[in-house]
Design an enzyme around this catalytic site. Structure first.
Site, PDB file in Angstrom:
ATOM      1  N   ASN A 101       1.004  -0.905   0.567  1.00 41.45           N
ATOM      2  CA  ASN A 101      -0.411  -0.129   0.188  1.00 41.45           C
ATOM      3  C   ASN A 101       1.294   0.726  -0.419  1.00 41.45           C
ATOM      4  OD1 ASN A 101      -1.613   1.787   2.933  1.00 41.45           O
ATOM      5  ND2 ASN A 101      -1.237   2.224   0.608  1.00 41.45           N
ATOM      6  N   GLU A 488     -20.158  12.321  -4.612  1.00 40.85           N
ATOM      7  CA  GLU A 488     -19.539  11.042  -4.574  1.00 40.85           C
ATOM      8  C   GLU A 488     -19.692  10.026  -4.512  1.00 40.85           C
ATOM      9  OE1 GLU A 488     -16.766  10.956  -0.750  1.00 40.85           O
ATOM     10  OE2 GLU A 488     -17.944  12.028   0.189  1.00 40.85           O
TER      11      GLU A 488
HETATM   12  C1  F6R Z   1     -16.074  12.330   1.728  1.00 38.29           C
HETATM   13  C2  F6R Z   1     -14.017  11.962   2.214  1.00 38.29           C
HETATM   14  C3  F6R Z   1     -12.763  13.054   1.571  1.00 38.29           C
HETATM   15  C4  F6R Z   1     -12.165  12.466   2.856  1.00 38.29           C
HETATM   16  C5  F6R Z   1     -10.842  12.876   2.930  1.00 38.29           C
HETATM   17  C6  F6R Z   1     -10.159  13.682   3.782  1.00 38.29           C
HETATM   18  O1  F6R Z   1     -16.774  11.804   2.242  1.00 38.29           O
HETATM   19  O2  F6R Z   1     -14.178  10.842   3.194  1.00 38.29           O
HETATM   20  O3  F6R Z   1     -13.473  13.883   1.154  1.00 38.29           O
HETATM   21  O4  F6R Z   1     -12.597  13.595   3.917  1.00 38.29           O
HETATM   22  O5  F6R Z   1     -10.585  12.201   1.920  1.00 38.29           O
HETATM   23  O6  F6R Z   1     -10.438  12.114   5.304  1.00 38.29           O
HETATM   24  P1  F6R Z   1      -9.710  12.263   5.802  1.00 38.29           P
HETATM   25  O7  F6R Z   1     -10.374  12.660   6.879  1.00 38.29           O
HETATM   26  O8  F6R Z   1      -8.964  11.433   6.463  1.00 38.29           O
HETATM   27  O9  F6R Z   1      -8.297  13.055   6.120  1.00 38.29           O
END
Ligand code: F6R
Length: 609
Positions: A101, A488
């Site tokens: 990953n 989305e």
């Molecule tokens: C939208 C969504 C993404 C995340 C973004 C940030 O529903 O889930 O836009 O908010 O990828 O992710 P985190 O909060 O994990 O940094």
């Protein structure tokens, strides 16, 4: 992005790997694969598509038992999602299989060198160079070869390796991408994220950056990238297994929308003590907060929208300058971060590559960092000087919902806390705010009780091919988030806009085929929103309005309306509007038959740039 899962221990049916992998499927789902060792041979099965397809293909084998194996669910970066590019990847001698990953940024150079040395590549992935590099360096000691290999790799990686050279060892490597170990008396696991191992053990080790774990049936050793032994820090996770299950809901997203009142209640339990806001883990001195002048906020996606709301709260209540930018821009801008500044980094996963880079950058400039994060053992939580945890629990639906409302509440509480320290708000304002906030979980329960009505409106609106979401002031970020949720999971083009900007361009879009979601709750900009609705109606646009129960003007103009309670302090209204817009997006996507928990091209944690 991409999920990896591995196990070594007592013999377990192949099903174990497939089940573990399924619990990581939210991280990527365009192809998958599994590798194990039997009779000194590496057996690999890969599959374009979902884990369900792999299960079907492995039907006869899934009860066969193995004592070691690795598995992978992919979100393609290099090379199309097909069987060849799916992981695991294997070396020329078929002795080493790996799953990965992350991104190997210098893979083209490495591949050229390895090709010149007659290594044969089967895929277009960046990952495959890792197997060939280990093969190249192997001279009777796998760890030795791995230590040489990691020195050649640029980029981020979490890797799991099995090899017939050392069939009693499962090896995990972490640099930049998350990897956790799960320990039991009968065997050891490794995985990209906690939900994969939740039903299997609560004893975990969060691997640190630049560590290599060698797992055996009954022991674990950890080394750094110089080969020096490191301490194994075992922690107990305090998450219940059922938190990562659907509990009768058709989708994780719906379950997580409905969990929001409980998440907000938990947030109060953590951060309210005798009706006073406190953040026990905060290391920021009162004198620093008192003199704080500039706050920078950075995040991505939904977390960025929460941050945008934070900007409004912090500016209004604390009298500070607040600058906000998405992390992928912030990190490349020539920002001058003056002394007495604070960076607030917001992230559900704590593993978003851009947010992490932006945070590290600010730290290198000696700026204090406060993170608002949902994952305790995550990279962001680890690198931040200060952490406010959002207690939303595991969020599995790819579209963020409950983490968003938890982030908003934490930002409101932090703004009130800071305003109080700066002596800007009165005791009465502070106390009234707390009383009102504490009533919000029940108001959200009330709103969730309208889900049938929201569904029937969503069914009608799902025929529109294009949406605008409009809001002003505090609810401009709500409009941005409403549009993001819809696009989305339903794939319908949707744009969030400050309603005041309509006349400067977007109004050209309006005709009878356009749906416009207008957030027009009673606040200081209500009248202006009503005028915007008039303008849309004058051009035959279809309006769905989010209004307060007592509304008399906008309700008459709108084609449909969803009503929410009116708060004394409407600054907190985004907490009530979020569940409405989430449910609306959910039911539109459902009506259109979309894959709600796993929207195309998306992945839950964006661990690559
Ligand atoms: C939208 C969504 C993404 C995340 C973004 C940030 O529903 O889930 O836009 O908010 O990828 O992710 P985190 O909060 O994990 O940094």
């Amino acid at each position: 992005m991409c999920g990896i899962f591995g196990y070594i221990g007592e013999e377990r049916p192949l099903q174990l790997w497939l089940d573990g992998l399924s619990r990581l499927e939210y991280r990527g789902y365009d192809s998958c694969g599994v590798a194990t060792i039997k009779n000194d041979f590496i057996f690999i099965k890969k599959q374009q598509g979902k884990i369900l397809d792999l299960r079907t293909n492995l039907k006869n084998l899934s009860l066969e038992k193995f004592n070691i194996g690795i598995a992978h669910t992919r979100w393609a970066t290099h090379g199309k999602p097909n069987n060849l590019n799916a992981h695991p990847h294997i070396d020329c001698g078929k002795k080493i299989a790996i799953v990965h990953n992350g991104i190997i940024e210098n893979y083209l150079l490495l591949k050229e060198m390895l090709l010149a040395e007659r290594h044969k590549f089967l895929s277009q992935t960046d990952t495959e160079v890792i197997t060939h590099l280990i093969e190249k360096f192997y001279q009777g000691n796998l760890l030795g070869a791995i230590l040489k290999c990691v020195k050649e790799l640029k980029g981020s990686f979490a890797i799991a390796i099995i090899s017939t050279y050392q069939p009693k060892q499962l090896i995990g490597i972490r640099k930049g991408s998350p990897l956790i170990l799960g320990l039991t008396d009968k065997g050891q696991f490794l995985a990209s994220d906690i939900p994969a191992i939740l039903p299997l053990t609560k004893k975990v080790v969060y691997l640190e950056d630049e560590q290599i774990a060698i797992l055996e049936k009954d022991k674990v050793n950890i080394f750094d990238f110089e080969g020096r032994p490191n301490r194994v820090n075992i922690e107990r996770i305090n998450i219940k297994e059922e938190q990562a299950l659907k509990k009768g809901f058709p989708h994780f997203m719906l379950k997580e929308i409905f969990e929001q009142p409980e998440v907000l209640d938990k947030t109060f339990l953590l951060y309210l003590k005798k009706e006073k806001i406190h953040f026990p883990q905060l290391n920021l001195k009162e004198s620093f907060l008192k003199n704080l002048k500039n706050i920078f906020i950075t995040a991505c996606g939904t977390a960025y929208h929460a941050g945008y709301l934070g900007k409004y709260f912090l500016e209004k209540y604390c009298g500070v300058n607040v600058y906000i930018d998405v992390a992928s821009e912030f990190r490349y801008r020539n920002f001058n971060l003056p002394n007495r500044s604070l960076l607030i980094s917001i992230s559900q996963s704590g593993e978003t590559a851009d947010t992490l880079f932006a945070t590290r950058d600010a730290k290198s400039k000696k700026i204090k960092v406060l993170s608002i994060c949902n994952m305790l053992g995550s990279s962001l939580a680890k690198i931040s000087d200060n952490l406010i945890l959002t207690p939303a629990g595991p969020e599995i639906g790819v579209a963020s919902t409950k983490a968003y409302t938890a982030q908003i509440l934490v930002l409101i509480l932090f703004s009130l806390y800071l305003a109080k320290i700066k002596n800007i708000i009165s005791e009465k304002f502070y106390q009234d705010a707390i009383v009102e906030l504490k009533a919000i979980p029940n108001l959200i329960r009330e709103i969730l009780g309208q889900s049938k009505k929201i569904k029937s409106i969503a069914d009608k609106f799902s025929k529109f091919g294009c949406f605008l979401f409009l809001g002003r002031g505090i609810n401009y970020p709500s409009a941005l988030e409403g549009a993001l949720k819809l696009k989305e999971i339903s794939y319908i083009p949707a744009e969030g806009y400050p309603a005041g900007e309509m006349k400067h361009g977007p109004i050209a879009l309006i005709d009878e085929y356009r749906a416009v979601v207008c957030i027009a709750v009673y606040d200081n900009l209500y009248e202006k929103m009503v005028s915007n609705i008039q303008e849309i109606k004058a051009r035959n646009g279809k309006v769905l309005a989010i209004l307060n129960y007592q509304d008399i003007q906008a309700s008459k103009l709108s084609d449909e309306a969803i009503y929410i309670p009116r708060l004394k302090n409407q600054d907190f209204s985004p907490l009530l509007i979020a569940p409405v817009l989430q449910l609306f997006a959910y039911y539109v996507a459902k009506n259109l038959g979309k894959e709600i928990d796993q929207p195309r091209n998306l992945a839950k944690s964006v661990t690559v740039e």
